[in-house]
Design a protein around this motif. Structure first.
Motif, PDB file in Angstrom:
ATOM      1  N   PRO A  93     -12.032  -2.393 -14.185  1.00  0.00           N
ATOM      2  CA  PRO A  93     -11.389  -3.701 -14.031  1.00  0.00           C
ATOM      3  C   PRO A  93     -10.146  -3.566 -13.155  1.00  0.00           C
ATOM      4  CG  PRO A  93     -11.813  -3.181 -16.341  1.00  0.00           C
ATOM      5  CD  PRO A  93     -12.007  -1.918 -15.572  1.00  0.00           C
ATOM      6  N   VAL A  94      -9.930  -4.538 -12.288  1.00  0.00           N
ATOM      7  CA  VAL A  94      -8.759  -4.513 -11.418  1.00  0.00           C
ATOM      8  C   VAL A  94      -8.044  -5.860 -11.476  1.00  0.00           C
ATOM      9  CG1 VAL A  94      -9.691  -2.793  -9.820  1.00  0.00           C
ATOM     10  CG2 VAL A  94     -10.141  -5.212  -9.411  1.00  0.00           C
ATOM     11  N   ASP A 134      -6.352  -8.395  -3.738  1.00  0.00           N
ATOM     12  CA  ASP A 134      -6.477  -7.048  -4.294  1.00  0.00           C
ATOM     13  C   ASP A 134      -5.083  -6.438  -4.424  1.00  0.00           C
ATOM     14  OD1 ASP A 134      -9.220  -7.301  -4.269  1.00  0.00           O
ATOM     15  OD2 ASP A 134      -9.452  -6.323  -2.317  1.00  0.00           O
ATOM     16  N   ASP A 135      -4.813  -5.814  -5.553  1.00  0.00           N
ATOM     17  CA  ASP A 135      -3.496  -5.241  -5.819  1.00  0.00           C
ATOM     18  C   ASP A 135      -3.498  -3.748  -5.486  1.00  0.00           C
ATOM     19  OD1 ASP A 135      -1.051  -4.389  -6.800  1.00  0.00           O
ATOM     20  OD2 ASP A 135      -1.128  -5.696  -8.545  1.00  0.00           O
ATOM     21  N   PRO A 136      -2.746  -3.317  -4.467  1.00  0.00           N
ATOM     22  CA  PRO A 136      -2.718  -1.895  -4.108  1.00  0.00           C
ATOM     23  C   PRO A 136      -2.270  -0.983  -5.237  1.00  0.00           C
ATOM     24  CG  PRO A 136      -1.779  -3.228  -2.353  1.00  0.00           C
ATOM     25  CD  PRO A 136      -1.973  -4.144  -3.519  1.00  0.00           C
ATOM     26  N   VAL A 174     -12.294   7.566   0.572  1.00  0.00           N
ATOM     27  CA  VAL A 174     -12.106   6.352   1.357  1.00  0.00           C
ATOM     28  C   VAL A 174     -12.077   5.156   0.410  1.00  0.00           C
ATOM     29  CG1 VAL A 174     -13.013   4.874   3.181  1.00  0.00           C
ATOM     30  CG2 VAL A 174     -13.265   7.356   3.354  1.00  0.00           C
ATOM     31  N   ILE A 175     -11.032   4.365   0.519  1.00  0.00           N
ATOM     32  CA  ILE A 175     -10.890   3.153  -0.283  1.00  0.00           C
ATOM     33  C   ILE A 175     -10.946   1.944   0.641  1.00  0.00           C
ATOM     34  CG2 ILE A 175      -9.246   1.777  -1.638  1.00  0.00           C
ATOM     35  CD1 ILE A 175      -8.407   4.262  -3.072  1.00  0.00           C
ATOM     36  N   THR A 176     -11.676   0.927   0.242  1.00  0.00           N
ATOM     37  CA  THR A 176     -11.725  -0.325   0.995  1.00  0.00           C
ATOM     38  C   THR A 176     -11.073  -1.419   0.166  1.00  0.00           C
ATOM     39  OG1 THR A 176     -13.890  -0.991   0.104  1.00  0.00           O
ATOM     40  CG2 THR A 176     -13.887   0.382   2.075  1.00  0.00           C
ATOM     41  N   MET A 177     -10.394  -2.320   0.838  1.00  0.00           N
ATOM     42  CA  MET A 177      -9.794  -3.466   0.155  1.00  0.00           C
ATOM     43  C   MET A 177      -9.624  -4.605   1.130  1.00  0.00           C
ATOM     44  SD  MET A 177      -5.885  -2.018  -0.324  1.00  0.00           S
ATOM     45  CE  MET A 177      -5.469  -3.412  -1.366  1.00  0.00           C
ATOM     46  N   ASP A 178      -9.543  -5.825   0.606  1.00  0.00           N
ATOM     47  CA  ASP A 178      -9.372  -6.997   1.448  1.00  0.00           C
ATOM     48  C   ASP A 178      -7.909  -7.150   1.850  1.00  0.00           C
ATOM     49  OD1 ASP A 178     -12.060  -7.549   1.232  1.00  0.00           O
ATOM     50  OD2 ASP A 178     -11.797  -8.878  -0.494  1.00  0.00           O
ATOM     51  N   ALA A 179      -7.683  -7.936   2.894  1.00  0.00           N
ATOM     52  CA  ALA A 179      -6.337  -8.079   3.444  1.00  0.00           C
ATOM     53  C   ALA A 179      -5.624  -9.335   2.981  1.00  0.00           C
ATOM     54  CB  ALA A 179      -6.405  -8.074   4.979  1.00  0.00           C
ATOM     55  N   ILE A 220       0.831  -1.201   0.000  1.00  0.00           N
ATOM     56  CA  ILE A 220       0.000   0.000   0.000  1.00  0.00           C
ATOM     57  C   ILE A 220       0.867   1.254   0.000  1.00  0.00           C
ATOM     58  CG2 ILE A 220      -1.618   1.362   1.370  1.00  0.00           C
ATOM     59  CD1 ILE A 220      -2.952  -1.241   2.221  1.00  0.00           C
ATOM     60  N   VAL A 221       1.859   1.281   0.863  1.00  0.00           N
ATOM     61  CA  VAL A 221       2.758   2.446   0.935  1.00  0.00           C
ATOM     62  C   VAL A 221       3.486   2.637  -0.391  1.00  0.00           C
ATOM     63  CG1 VAL A 221       4.792   3.397   2.070  1.00  0.00           C
ATOM     64  CG2 VAL A 221       3.027   2.259   3.430  1.00  0.00           C
ATOM     65  N   ALA A 222       3.949   1.547  -0.971  1.00  0.00           N
ATOM     66  CA  ALA A 222       4.664   1.636  -2.246  1.00  0.00           C
ATOM     67  C   ALA A 222       3.767   2.143  -3.376  1.00  0.00           C
ATOM     68  CB  ALA A 222       5.240   0.272  -2.611  1.00  0.00           C
ATOM     69  N   ALA A 223       2.486   1.843  -3.297  1.00  0.00           N
ATOM     70  CA  ALA A 223       1.567   2.251  -4.355  1.00  0.00           C
ATOM     71  C   ALA A 223       1.097   3.688  -4.206  1.00  0.00           C
ATOM     72  CB  ALA A 223       0.357   1.315  -4.374  1.00  0.00           C
TER      73      ALA A 223
END
Length: 344
Positions: free
Chosen positions: A193-194, A99-101, A90-95, A25-28
């Motif tokens: 698309p992700v 999901d690609d940050p 606000v973004i939500t994502m699975d852990a 996440i930080v890198a993205a």
């Protein structure tokens, strides 16, 4: 200075992915120059995930952690994260690292273009059939009911304007209906698309059982959106045709009896007609009761309990978040009611 972006990550027994996910996440996000925070919500994990997340929070000023006492479900975890979030987006994502940050900047572009809600679409999924088939059926039904054709309602990778989140009240399985809920209120919803990676750690928590729960909650969403001001109509749409079929069957049998076409007491059609009339009238009566309930009292929110909450520097906060929207004592900043759409 308020943050521009909050990333909410609910997790349950994901001890092997938390640290890697944070690094990604930080890198993205860091190269975008967008100020951000990452809020991890532990939904009653029983592994070492909460310990690793707490250490992560202690070493990173960007992260905070909310711990639930037990497993209250993803909707409750997202609600707690939303109330803690301070960002305009606000973004939500699975852990689970599926999901690609690196997709986060694309979500931000959509929000900046004027979209209120952006839903991810796992166009190429790396999941077993026991997970993909129920998802396809669910997406088809929900899209047809609400007139919002999305390929992937179930994708946990989504982005919201804060002004849109102020109108959400999540519980049960309603987190899967957020695009439909907000679309019904007039917010603009889009889909992109992700990239979707295969699961390499842990086990999936979804399958046919979640499909059944989701279909049940579909009626809740219908009542809270399209029929929120007229719940009797929903039950009437179901009850009236069934009642009509029952009366038609009984009328046909009555005619046969009057013209002497034989006894009707042993005919299966008689039992069908009686049961159809009874069931249909009960559905209509249920709708009338729902109207009385709606007019007499507001719907109570589902409660959840938080065992502890850690700030961005890792210290234990003195007043942890305890409940959701209306009955809460919290140190988190409550989002203001929007006066209209804001640009991010």
């Amino acid at each position: 200075m308020s943050l521009s972006l909050s990333i909410v990550v609910p997790f349950f027994n994901e001890e092997e992915t938390i640290e890697k996910l944070h690094e990604k996440i930080v890198a993205a996000v860091a190269p975008t120059g967008c100020p951000f925070e990452v809020i991890y919500v532990n939904d009653g994990s029983t592994d070492l995930g909460p310990i690793k997340a707490q250490k992560l929070v202690g070493s990173s000023a960007l992260a905070s952690l909310i711990n639930f006492r037990t497993n209250f479900g993803k909707a409750a975890a997202l609600s707690a994260g939303f109330r803690r979030a301070r960002g305009d987006i606000v973004i939500t994502m699975d852990a689970d690292l599926q999901d690609d940050p690196m997709e986060i900047p694309r979500f931000l572009e959509q929000i900046h273009s004027g979209i209120d809600v952006v839903s991810g679409w796992k166009q190429k999924r790396h999941d077993p059939l026991g997970k993909t088939l129920p998802s396809k059926l669910f997406n088809a039904v929900v899209g047809r009911v609400f007139g919002l054709r999305l390929h992937d309602y179930n994708c946990g990778f989504k982005a919201y304007r804060r002004s849109a989140l102020a109108h959400l009240n999540l519980y049960g399985e309603l987190h899967r209906f957020t695009p439909a809920l907000l679309h019904s209120l007039g917010f603009q919803v889009s889909e992109i698309p992700v990239t979707h990676h295969p699961r390499t750690h842990g086990q999936s928590k979804y399958g046919w059982s979640r499909l059944i729960k989701g279909m049940i909650d579909l009626f809740t969403v219908l009542l809270s959106t399209r029929f929120r001001m007229r719940p009797a109509h929903l039950f009437a749409y179901i009850g009236l045709p069934i009642t009509g079929a029952g009366f038609a069957a009984l009328a046909y049998l009555t005619v046969l009896w009057l013209v002497g076409a034989g006894p009707i007491g042993s005919r299966p059609l008689l039992f069908f007609g009686i049961m159809a009339v009874l069931f249909g009238t009960q559905m209509i009566a249920t709708g009338l009761i729902a109207e009385v309930v709606r007019a007499s009292r507001p719907q109570e929110d589902e409660k959840y309990l938080v065992e502890s909450e850690y700030g961005s520097s890792g210290e234990l906060m003195s007043q942890p978040l305890q409940t959701n929207q209306h009955d809460a004592t919290t140190t988190a900043q409550t989002p203001p009611q929007p006066a209209g759409r804001r640009s991010a």
